[in-house]
Scaffold this active site. Structure first.
Site, PDB file in Angstrom:
ATOM      1  N   PHE A 148       2.786   9.729   3.316  1.00 10.71           N
ATOM      2  CA  PHE A 148       3.141   9.531   4.710  1.00 10.71           C
ATOM      3  C   PHE A 148       3.491   8.085   5.038  1.00 10.71           C
ATOM      4  O   PHE A 148       4.025   7.797   6.110  1.00 10.71           O
ATOM      5  CB  PHE A 148       2.015  10.009   5.644  1.00 10.71           C
ATOM      6  CG  PHE A 148       0.677   9.379   5.375  1.00 10.71           C
ATOM      7  CD1 PHE A 148       0.356   8.122   5.867  1.00 10.71           C
ATOM      8  CD2 PHE A 148      -0.266  10.052   4.616  1.00 10.71           C
ATOM      9  CE1 PHE A 148      -0.877   7.541   5.609  1.00 10.71           C
ATOM     10  CE2 PHE A 148      -1.507   9.477   4.354  1.00 10.71           C
ATOM     11  CZ  PHE A 148      -1.813   8.216   4.855  1.00 10.71           C
ATOM     12  N   TYR A 201      -7.836   9.236  11.129  1.00 10.74           N
ATOM     13  CA  TYR A 201      -7.240   9.606  12.414  1.00 10.74           C
ATOM     14  C   TYR A 201      -7.845  10.864  13.010  1.00 10.74           C
ATOM     15  O   TYR A 201      -7.274  11.460  13.937  1.00 10.74           O
ATOM     16  CB  TYR A 201      -5.722   9.780  12.251  1.00 10.74           C
ATOM     17  CG  TYR A 201      -5.032   8.535  11.765  1.00 10.74           C
ATOM     18  CD1 TYR A 201      -4.936   7.406  12.579  1.00 10.74           C
ATOM     19  CD2 TYR A 201      -4.481   8.465  10.487  1.00 10.74           C
ATOM     20  CE1 TYR A 201      -4.304   6.255  12.138  1.00 10.74           C
ATOM     21  CE2 TYR A 201      -3.851   7.321  10.033  1.00 10.74           C
ATOM     22  CZ  TYR A 201      -3.770   6.212  10.867  1.00 10.74           C
ATOM     23  OH  TYR A 201      -3.149   5.070  10.415  1.00 10.74           O
ATOM     24  N   TYR A 225       0.838  -1.210   0.000  1.00 13.77           N
ATOM     25  CA  TYR A 225       0.000   0.000   0.000  1.00 13.77           C
ATOM     26  C   TYR A 225       0.864   1.247   0.000  1.00 13.77           C
ATOM     27  O   TYR A 225       2.050   1.229   0.349  1.00 13.77           O
ATOM     28  CB  TYR A 225      -0.913   0.018   1.229  1.00 13.77           C
ATOM     29  CG  TYR A 225      -0.164   0.193   2.534  1.00 13.77           C
ATOM     30  CD1 TYR A 225       0.044   1.449   3.093  1.00 13.77           C
ATOM     31  CD2 TYR A 225       0.354  -0.914   3.209  1.00 13.77           C
ATOM     32  CE1 TYR A 225       0.744   1.608   4.276  1.00 13.77           C
ATOM     33  CE2 TYR A 225       1.054  -0.772   4.383  1.00 13.77           C
ATOM     34  CZ  TYR A 225       1.253   0.496   4.921  1.00 13.77           C
ATOM     35  OH  TYR A 225       1.966   0.645   6.089  1.00 13.77           O
ATOM     36  N   ILE A 277      -7.568   1.373  10.795  1.00 15.68           N
ATOM     37  CA  ILE A 277      -8.561   2.449  10.798  1.00 15.68           C
ATOM     38  C   ILE A 277      -9.860   1.980  10.136  1.00 15.68           C
ATOM     39  O   ILE A 277      -9.858   1.088   9.285  1.00 15.68           O
ATOM     40  CB  ILE A 277      -8.021   3.717  10.099  1.00 15.68           C
ATOM     41  CG1 ILE A 277      -7.627   3.432   8.648  1.00 15.68           C
ATOM     42  CG2 ILE A 277      -6.864   4.316  10.890  1.00 15.68           C
ATOM     43  CD1 ILE A 277      -7.214   4.670   7.865  1.00 15.68           C
TER      44      ILE A 277
END
Length: 322
Positions: free
Chosen positions: A256, A300, A245, A274
């Site tokens: 990120f 988040y 991913y 998540i």
């Protein structure tokens, strides 16, 4: 292996130190521990998807992890490196009260691989050679619970160094099936899908997907869009996935995180990530490449995590499932 392993795992870890003979070229299931404690144990079959009735002399207490086949199945013998599908009934050894029952649910998976053989040889040796349809009993010694929390000064009491040890736990584990594991893919495989306009665009460079967020609007709901539609098994929320991913922020395209950059796929339970991943990947198929556009409330939140902030975009290659 999921919530029930909060009970099973201590037994697995303790069994690491409990010896057990090396497996043979054509092994049969090997017992270990204080197996005479199971002499009084009787099982009553209650049918499919139902835990058996269990009767045993109480209290049952062992000082070392103990495992044995207590009801022989008539299926094929489980082989090394297979994945056994199991259902588990966990009981309090002192009074027989139920702690957990997975029989009505989807079976748990137990991989009989070298990792288990090295880490928990006694568990490995008990399952390898057992026949499909067999039931094994695993008794886990009473465990000292964690020290109690320190009281505040106003409580006027001293903290207890530790709570009393809990009861022996008895697990009845039925082997429902065993099969060779599905190989993990090197890359997505399937039919290419053209996504609708308005989403972040994905290109590939040197075998790695790259995400361009220019012109993509903030999502009002989770977007889970196939870019490649795989032909493998459908993913369940309870599964453990192996994936590659890459993730970027929708606001500015900042990358990120990327397993592609690390050069190694990631493996994790889908229930432990998540919400945008859990909801967006459940129902997708192995071999797929999936574009996820995730609102921050399914990621988040406002605070973010590290460099991941706000609405997020991921490309996920689903390479394997177990």
């Amino acid at each position: 292996m999921r919530r029930l392993l909060a009970i099973l795992l201590p037994g697995l870890l303790l069994l690491t130190a409990c010896g057990g003979t090396a497996s043979q070229p054509e092994p049969s299931s090997q017992s270990a521990g204080e197996t005479a404690k199971f002499d009084s144990l009787k099982l009553t079959d209650n049918g499919d998807k139902k835990a058996p009735g269990v009767d045993f002399d109480k209290p049952l207490a062992v000082t070392e992890p103990t495992i044995k086949v207590v009801s022989q199945g008539n299926g094929d013998a489980v082989k090394a490196n297979q994945v056994a599908k199991i259902s588990i009934l966990a009981l309090n050894g002192t009074d027989g009260s139920q702690l957990e029952d997975t029989f009505p649910n989807e079976p748990e998976s137990l991989e009989l691989n070298d990792e288990l053989k090295t880490g928990s040889a006694v568990i490995y040796n008990a399952f390898v050679g057992a026949k499909v349809g067999s039931s094994l009993a695993l008794a886990v010694p009473a465990q000292q619970s964690a020290p109690s929390a320190s009281p505040s000064p106003s409580d006027g009491a001293s903290p207890s160094p530790s709570a009393a040890a809990g009861p022996t736990q008895l697990l009845i584990i039925k082997v429902l099936s065993a099969s060779d594991p599905t190989p993990v893919l090197d890359k997505p495989q399937g039919e290419t899908v053209t996504p609708p306009a308005g989403l972040p665009t994905v290109t590939e460079k040197d075998g790695k997907p790259e995400i361009n967020v220019a012109g993509a609007a903030a999502p009002t709901a989770l977007v889970s869009q196939d870019l490649i539609k795989g032909t493998g098994a459908a993913v369940k929320e309870s599964d453990t996935l192996t994936v590659n991913y890459v993730g970027v922020n929708l606001s500015d395209g900042t990358k990120f995180d990327s397993s592609f950059d690390r050069g190694q796929p990631a493996t994790f339970p889908l229930s432990g990530v998540i919400k945008g991943w859990t909801q967006g990947l459940a129902g997708k198929t192995v071999g797929s490449r999936v574009l996820l556009v995730i609102p921050k409330d399914l990621a988040y939140g406002d605070a973010g995590q590290g460099q991941a902030k706000g609405d997020l975009v991921f490309v996920v290659d689903i390479l394997g499932v177990k």
